[in-house]
Motif scaffolding. Structure first.
Motif, mmCIF file in Angstrom:
data_model
loop_
_atom_site.group_PDB
_atom_site.id
_atom_site.type_symbol
_atom_site.label_atom_id
_atom_site.label_comp_id
_atom_site.label_asym_id
_atom_site.label_seq_id
_atom_site.Cartn_x
_atom_site.Cartn_y
_atom_site.Cartn_z
ATOM 1 N N GLY A 28 -10.185 7.532 5.123
ATOM 2 C CA GLY A 28 -9.489 6.815 6.173
ATOM 3 C C GLY A 28 -9.123 5.378 5.817
ATOM 4 O O GLY A 28 -8.508 4.692 6.605
ATOM 5 N N ASN A 29 -9.518 4.920 4.639
ATOM 6 C CA ASN A 29 -9.206 3.546 4.237
ATOM 7 C C ASN A 29 -8.491 3.567 2.900
ATOM 8 O O ASN A 29 -9.040 3.186 1.880
ATOM 9 N N GLU A 30 -7.260 4.037 2.900
ATOM 10 C CA GLU A 30 -6.444 4.073 1.700
ATOM 11 C C GLU A 30 -5.289 3.113 1.935
ATOM 12 O O GLU A 30 -4.411 3.402 2.753
ATOM 13 N N PRO A 31 -5.311 1.952 1.294
ATOM 14 C CA PRO A 31 -4.314 0.913 1.591
ATOM 15 C C PRO A 31 -2.865 1.374 1.505
ATOM 16 O O PRO A 31 -2.044 0.979 2.335
ATOM 17 N N MET A 32 -2.534 2.198 0.538
ATOM 18 C CA MET A 32 -1.144 2.652 0.384
ATOM 19 C C MET A 32 -0.747 3.541 1.565
ATOM 20 O O MET A 32 0.314 3.362 2.150
ATOM 21 N N ALA A 33 -1.596 4.475 1.927
ATOM 22 C CA ALA A 33 -1.312 5.361 3.062
ATOM 23 C C ALA A 33 -1.294 4.573 4.372
ATOM 24 O O ALA A 33 -0.471 4.843 5.247
ATOM 25 N N ASN A 34 -2.179 3.593 4.500
ATOM 26 C CA ASN A 34 -2.200 2.769 5.711
ATOM 27 C C ASN A 34 -0.898 1.990 5.870
ATOM 28 O O ASN A 34 -0.417 1.811 6.979
ATOM 29 N N LEU A 47 5.547 -1.150 -7.212
ATOM 30 C CA LEU A 47 4.396 -2.003 -6.916
ATOM 31 C C LEU A 47 4.346 -3.166 -7.898
ATOM 32 O O LEU A 47 4.158 -2.967 -9.099
ATOM 33 N N ASP A 48 4.520 -4.373 -7.380
ATOM 34 C CA ASP A 48 4.493 -5.599 -8.171
ATOM 35 C C ASP A 48 3.052 -6.098 -8.264
ATOM 36 O O ASP A 48 2.441 -6.445 -7.259
ATOM 37 N N LEU A 49 2.520 -6.153 -9.492
ATOM 38 C CA LEU A 49 1.162 -6.666 -9.693
ATOM 39 C C LEU A 49 1.172 -8.100 -10.207
ATOM 40 O O LEU A 49 0.161 -8.602 -10.676
ATOM 41 N N GLY A 50 2.304 -8.780 -10.112
ATOM 42 C CA GLY A 50 2.453 -10.125 -10.651
ATOM 43 C C GLY A 50 1.452 -11.142 -10.131
ATOM 44 O O GLY A 50 1.116 -12.092 -10.827
ATOM 45 N N LYS A 51 0.947 -10.949 -8.917
ATOM 46 C CA LYS A 51 -0.017 -11.889 -8.334
ATOM 47 C C LYS A 51 -1.436 -11.335 -8.345
ATOM 48 O O LYS A 51 -2.298 -11.813 -7.620
ATOM 49 N N THR A 52 -1.651 -10.334 -9.183
ATOM 50 C CA THR A 52 -2.970 -9.733 -9.313
ATOM 51 C C THR A 52 -3.775 -10.514 -10.354
ATOM 52 O O THR A 52 -3.268 -10.849 -11.419
ATOM 53 N N THR A 53 -5.011 -10.800 -10.035
ATOM 54 C CA THR A 53 -5.836 -11.615 -10.936
ATOM 55 C C THR A 53 -6.895 -10.825 -11.683
ATOM 56 O O THR A 53 -7.418 -11.296 -12.694
ATOM 57 N N PHE A 54 -7.224 -9.631 -11.206
ATOM 58 C CA PHE A 54 -8.349 -8.885 -11.777
ATOM 59 C C PHE A 54 -8.249 -7.431 -11.338
ATOM 60 O O PHE A 54 -7.759 -7.138 -10.250
ATOM 61 N N ILE A 65 -5.294 7.435 -7.934
ATOM 62 C CA ILE A 65 -5.188 8.190 -6.678
ATOM 63 C C ILE A 65 -3.780 8.046 -6.110
ATOM 64 O O ILE A 65 -3.176 9.030 -5.662
ATOM 65 N N CYS A 66 -3.242 6.832 -6.143
ATOM 66 C CA CYS A 66 -1.865 6.619 -5.670
ATOM 67 C C CYS A 66 -0.894 7.465 -6.485
ATOM 68 O O CYS A 66 -0.027 8.144 -5.931
ATOM 69 N N HIS A 67 -1.046 7.426 -7.801
ATOM 70 C CA HIS A 67 -0.178 8.221 -8.683
ATOM 71 C C HIS A 67 -0.249 9.705 -8.310
ATOM 72 O O HIS A 67 0.777 10.378 -8.203
ATOM 73 N N LYS A 68 -1.442 10.188 -8.082
ATOM 74 C CA LYS A 68 -1.638 11.596 -7.710
ATOM 75 C C LYS A 68 -0.933 11.921 -6.392
ATOM 76 O O LYS A 68 -0.235 12.929 -6.269
ATOM 77 N N GLN A 76 7.890 8.848 -6.237
ATOM 78 C CA GLN A 76 7.723 8.224 -7.544
ATOM 79 C C GLN A 76 7.071 6.868 -7.344
ATOM 80 O O GLN A 76 7.427 6.110 -6.434
ATOM 81 N N PHE A 77 6.129 6.548 -8.215
ATOM 82 C CA PHE A 77 5.330 5.330 -8.135
ATOM 83 C C PHE A 77 5.474 4.596 -9.454
ATOM 84 O O PHE A 77 5.126 5.139 -10.507
ATOM 85 N N VAL A 78 6.017 3.379 -9.411
ATOM 86 C CA VAL A 78 6.203 2.590 -10.627
ATOM 87 C C VAL A 78 5.538 1.228 -10.431
ATOM 88 O O VAL A 78 5.840 0.519 -9.470
ATOM 89 N N VAL A 79 4.651 0.889 -11.332
ATOM 90 C CA VAL A 79 3.936 -0.387 -11.308
ATOM 91 C C VAL A 79 4.648 -1.328 -12.271
ATOM 92 O O VAL A 79 5.035 -0.926 -13.365
#
Length: 114
Positions: A28-34, A47-54, A65-68, A76-79
């Motif tokens: 019930g806590n899947e950020p993409m589905a939410n 999905l832009d990971l440019g502001k991801t730090t870790f 899981i998102c890819h699946k 289609q899911f492109v990071v």
């Protein structure tokens, strides 16, 4: 981790992820589905990971899981725009051999619409 809807352009949905990708996904806590709803997995999502730090193992698991879900949903899911430190981790676990990654948003869009 903060997941943000940047733009819904009909055919393509642009998302941004900020901070540390360490979220444990639970029932019930899947950020993409939410954010997108289950029907969102049938769409083309960048999905832009440019502001991801870790990213840690639970973050890698979340990406898988998102890819699946996108594969099963017909979407289609492109990071893209992965910072160097996060990229090193993803390269180490060979995630780019499993999922779609692009250098920047323009490349991600071309891959998704390909």
């Amino acid at each position: 981790m903060k997941l943000i809807l940047v733009a819904d352009e009909g055919e393509v949905v642009r998302l941004s992820c900020e901070g540390q990708i360490t979220q444990m996904v639970s029932q019930g806590n899947e950020p993409m589905a939410n954010l997108l709803g289950q029907a969102g997995f049938a769409r083309k999502v960048l999905l832009d990971l440019g502001k991801t730090t870790f990213i840690n193992s639970s973050g890698i698991s979340w990406l898988l899981i998102c890819h699946k879900h996108f594969t099963q949903g017909g979407g289609q899911f492109v990071v893209h725009s992965v910072p160097p430190l996060v990229s090193q981790v993803l390269q180490f676990v060979r995630l780019p051999s499993i999922m779609h990654f692009a250098a920047d948003e323009a490349s991600a869009r071309a891959l998704a619409l390909g």
